[in-house]
Design a protein around this motif. Structure first.
Motif, PDB file in Angstrom:
ATOM      1  N   VAL A 199       0.853  -1.200   0.000  1.00 25.73           N
ATOM      2  CA  VAL A 199       0.000   0.000   0.000  1.00 25.73           C
ATOM      3  C   VAL A 199       0.887   1.248   0.000  1.00 25.73           C
ATOM      4  CG1 VAL A 199      -1.913  -1.130   1.219  1.00 25.73           C
ATOM      5  CG2 VAL A 199      -0.151   0.029   2.542  1.00 25.73           C
ATOM      6  N   MET A 200       0.307   2.348  -0.419  1.00 22.42           N
ATOM      7  CA  MET A 200       1.012   3.624  -0.311  1.00 22.42           C
ATOM      8  C   MET A 200       0.915   4.087   1.142  1.00 22.42           C
ATOM      9  SD  MET A 200       2.269   4.516  -3.267  1.00 22.42           S
ATOM     10  CE  MET A 200       2.504   6.304  -3.310  1.00 22.42           C
ATOM     11  N   LEU A 201       1.990   4.673   1.669  1.00 21.91           N
ATOM     12  CA  LEU A 201       1.949   5.167   3.045  1.00 21.91           C
ATOM     13  C   LEU A 201       0.985   6.343   3.173  1.00 21.91           C
ATOM     14  CD1 LEU A 201       2.977   5.321   5.973  1.00 21.91           C
ATOM     15  CD2 LEU A 201       4.800   6.813   5.153  1.00 21.91           C
ATOM     16  N   LEU A 202       1.099   7.307   2.272  1.00 20.04           N
ATOM     17  CA  LEU A 202       0.257   8.503   2.362  1.00 20.04           C
ATOM     18  C   LEU A 202      -1.081   8.262   1.683  1.00 20.04           C
ATOM     19  CD1 LEU A 202       2.835  11.368   1.610  1.00 20.04           C
ATOM     20  CD2 LEU A 202       2.182  10.384   3.826  1.00 20.04           C
ATOM     21  N   PRO A 203      -2.150   8.901   2.164  1.00 17.75           N
ATOM     22  CA  PRO A 203      -3.456   8.738   1.537  1.00 17.75           C
ATOM     23  C   PRO A 203      -3.553   9.545   0.235  1.00 17.75           C
ATOM     24  CG  PRO A 203      -3.602  10.262   3.387  1.00 17.75           C
ATOM     25  CD  PRO A 203      -2.181   9.777   3.343  1.00 17.75           C
ATOM     26  N   ASN A 204      -4.555   9.239  -0.556  1.00 22.83           N
ATOM     27  CA  ASN A 204      -4.900  10.014  -1.761  1.00 22.83           C
ATOM     28  C   ASN A 204      -3.763  10.177  -2.771  1.00 22.83           C
ATOM     29  OD1 ASN A 204      -7.454  10.471  -0.550  1.00 22.83           O
ATOM     30  ND2 ASN A 204      -6.563  12.134   0.652  1.00 22.83           N
ATOM     31  N   GLY A 205      -2.990   9.099  -2.950  1.00 25.47           N
ATOM     32  CA  GLY A 205      -1.939   9.136  -3.970  1.00 25.47           C
ATOM     33  C   GLY A 205      -0.745  10.015  -3.628  1.00 25.47           C
ATOM     34  N   GLY A 206      -0.669  10.457  -2.377  1.00 23.95           N
ATOM     35  CA  GLY A 206       0.467  11.291  -1.974  1.00 23.95           C
ATOM     36  C   GLY A 206       1.769  10.498  -1.937  1.00 23.95           C
ATOM     37  N   GLU A 207       2.875  11.181  -2.187  1.00 23.68           N
ATOM     38  CA  GLU A 207       4.176  10.521  -2.178  1.00 23.68           C
ATOM     39  C   GLU A 207       5.119  11.258  -1.224  1.00 23.68           C
ATOM     40  OE1 GLU A 207       5.169   8.666  -6.295  1.00 23.68           O
ATOM     41  OE2 GLU A 207       4.699  10.772  -6.654  1.00 23.68           O
ATOM     42  N   VAL A 208       6.027  10.504  -0.615  1.00 26.33           N
ATOM     43  CA  VAL A 208       7.073  11.109   0.211  1.00 26.33           C
ATOM     44  C   VAL A 208       8.237  11.395  -0.732  1.00 26.33           C
ATOM     45  CG1 VAL A 208       8.576  10.826   2.214  1.00 26.33           C
ATOM     46  CG2 VAL A 208       6.314   9.730   2.187  1.00 26.33           C
ATOM     47  N   PRO A 209       8.556  12.662  -0.993  1.00 31.60           N
ATOM     48  CA  PRO A 209       9.571  12.989  -2.000  1.00 31.60           C
ATOM     49  C   PRO A 209      10.965  12.501  -1.601  1.00 31.60           C
ATOM     50  CG  PRO A 209       8.892  14.973  -0.807  1.00 31.60           C
ATOM     51  CD  PRO A 209       8.003  13.858  -0.337  1.00 31.60           C
ATOM     52  N   ASP A 210      11.700  12.029  -2.603  1.00 35.57           N
ATOM     53  CA  ASP A 210      13.050  11.527  -2.384  1.00 35.57           C
ATOM     54  C   ASP A 210      13.996  12.716  -2.134  1.00 35.57           C
ATOM     55  OD1 ASP A 210      15.534  10.426  -2.539  1.00 35.57           O
ATOM     56  OD2 ASP A 210      15.197   9.376  -4.437  1.00 35.57           O
ATOM     57  N   PRO A 211      14.595  12.792  -0.934  1.00 30.87           N
ATOM     58  CA  PRO A 211      15.431  13.960  -0.625  1.00 30.87           C
ATOM     59  C   PRO A 211      16.898  13.784  -1.034  1.00 30.87           C
ATOM     60  CG  PRO A 211      15.266  12.576   1.319  1.00 30.87           C
ATOM     61  CD  PRO A 211      14.513  11.858   0.203  1.00 30.87           C
ATOM     62  N   TYR A 212      17.259  12.595  -1.550  1.00 27.02           N
ATOM     63  CA  TYR A 212      18.666  12.208  -1.695  1.00 27.02           C
ATOM     64  C   TYR A 212      19.511  13.179  -2.517  1.00 27.02           C
ATOM     65  CZ  TYR A 212      22.675   9.082  -2.458  1.00 27.02           C
ATOM     66  OH  TYR A 212      23.935   8.520  -2.514  1.00 27.02           O
ATOM     67  N   PHE A 213      18.958  13.657  -3.640  1.00 31.54           N
ATOM     68  CA  PHE A 213      19.754  14.511  -4.534  1.00 31.54           C
ATOM     69  C   PHE A 213      19.562  15.999  -4.252  1.00 31.54           C
ATOM     70  CE2 PHE A 213      19.351  10.497  -6.865  1.00 31.54           C
ATOM     71  CZ  PHE A 213      20.706  10.210  -7.034  1.00 31.54           C
ATOM     72  N   GLY A 214      18.803  16.331  -3.199  1.00 34.92           N
ATOM     73  CA  GLY A 214      18.537  17.738  -2.897  1.00 34.92           C
ATOM     74  C   GLY A 214      19.287  18.233  -1.668  1.00 34.92           C
ATOM     75  N   GLY A 215      18.835  19.361  -1.157  1.00 30.53           N
ATOM     76  CA  GLY A 215      19.500  19.985  -0.015  1.00 30.53           C
ATOM     77  C   GLY A 215      18.850  19.646   1.307  1.00 30.53           C
ATOM     78  N   GLN A 216      19.344  20.277   2.353  1.00 29.96           N
ATOM     79  CA  GLN A 216      18.899  20.016   3.720  1.00 29.96           C
ATOM     80  C   GLN A 216      17.398  20.230   3.895  1.00 29.96           C
ATOM     81  OE1 GLN A 216      20.389  18.564   6.178  1.00 29.96           O
ATOM     82  NE2 GLN A 216      18.720  18.887   7.623  1.00 29.96           N
ATOM     83  N   GLU A 217      16.846  21.225   3.189  1.00 33.36           N
ATOM     84  CA  GLU A 217      15.416  21.525   3.391  1.00 33.36           C
ATOM     85  C   GLU A 217      14.552  20.339   2.980  1.00 33.36           C
ATOM     86  OE1 GLU A 217      17.321  22.923   1.168  1.00 33.36           O
ATOM     87  OE2 GLU A 217      16.324  22.670  -0.766  1.00 33.36           O
ATOM     88  N   GLY A 218      15.021  19.552   2.017  1.00 35.25           N
ATOM     89  CA  GLY A 218      14.282  18.361   1.593  1.00 35.25           C
ATOM     90  C   GLY A 218      14.186  17.334   2.722  1.00 35.25           C
ATOM     91  N   PHE A 219      15.261  17.211   3.482  1.00 33.36           N
ATOM     92  CA  PHE A 219      15.267  16.259   4.596  1.00 33.36           C
ATOM     93  C   PHE A 219      14.310  16.716   5.692  1.00 33.36           C
ATOM     94  CE2 PHE A 219      18.913  15.018   2.258  1.00 33.36           C
ATOM     95  CZ  PHE A 219      19.034  13.658   2.482  1.00 33.36           C
ATOM     96  N   GLU A 220      14.287  18.036   5.899  1.00 32.33           N
ATOM     97  CA  GLU A 220      13.381  18.562   6.922  1.00 32.33           C
ATOM     98  C   GLU A 220      11.921  18.426   6.509  1.00 32.33           C
ATOM     99  OE1 GLU A 220      15.259  22.310   7.901  1.00 32.33           O
ATOM    100  OE2 GLU A 220      16.923  21.095   8.667  1.00 32.33           O
ATOM    101  N   GLN A 221      11.694  18.609   5.214  1.00 31.38           N
ATOM    102  CA  GLN A 221      10.337  18.448   4.675  1.00 31.38           C
ATOM    103  C   GLN A 221       9.859  17.002   4.868  1.00 31.38           C
ATOM    104  OE1 GLN A 221      10.187  19.131   0.428  1.00 31.38           O
ATOM    105  NE2 GLN A 221       9.167  21.095   0.821  1.00 31.38           N
TER     106      GLN A 221
END
Ligand code: 4NP
Length: 143
Positions: free
Chosen positions: A100-122
């Motif tokens: 199953v998807m973790l988030l409801p309504n087709g939501g996704e947890v964005p992959d923070p790997y290639f981004g900056g610190q703010e992505g990890f906090e998000q």
């Protein structure tokens, strides 16, 4: 808890959900890829979690395998690509129902790997908020 590398999103999801559940639940995490197998969580994720009191230092990455389908009741996917890859490993209709998807309504947890610190906090806030809801649902279902 399933993501791609099992070093950013799913280790945090595992740590947070464990912190929100009482005894009697078993929570683990894995990645669809074996690229980081045996490695610790991403340092940026460890630090982001540590700042909020969540310890990910003992995490070691593992790849999703077919045995996980018989052992666990649910496989919560961070994004649609994780779900696609998990479904490729599933054999029976019962296996498929566990994915199953973790988030409801087709939501996704964005992959923070290639981004900056703010992505990890998000990712941290998103998971912290939603796992509170999931923990309550799991507790209610058990009663
Ligand atoms: P995760 O993040 O799936 O949240 O653990 C990633 C980790 C590693 C890679 C991609 C995403 N990678 O391409 O190596």
């Amino acid at each position: 808890m399933l993501c791609l590398g099992n070093i950013c999103r799913s280790p945090l999801a595992e740590g947070l959900l464990k912190s929100k559940l009482p005894g009697g639940f078993e929570v683990a995490s894995a990645g669809t890829s074996g690229l980081h197998q045996g490695q610790g969580a991403d340092t940026r994720m460890i630090e982001t979690a540590k700042a909020q009191g969540v310890d990910l230092s003992s995490h070691r990455a593992q790849q999703l395998n077919y045995e996980h389908f018989s052992y666990y009741d649910r496989i919560y996917c961070m994004d649609k690509s994780n779900r696609h890859n998990a479904l490729e490993l599933a054999k029976t209709p019962q296996d498929k129902e566990k994915v199953v998807m973790l988030l409801p309504n087709g939501g996704e947890v964005p992959d923070p790997y290639f981004g900056g610190q703010e992505g990890f906090e998000q990712v941290y806030s998103l998971l912290d908020n939603y796992l509170e809801t999931l923990a309550q649902t799991l507790i209610d279902q058990k009663h």
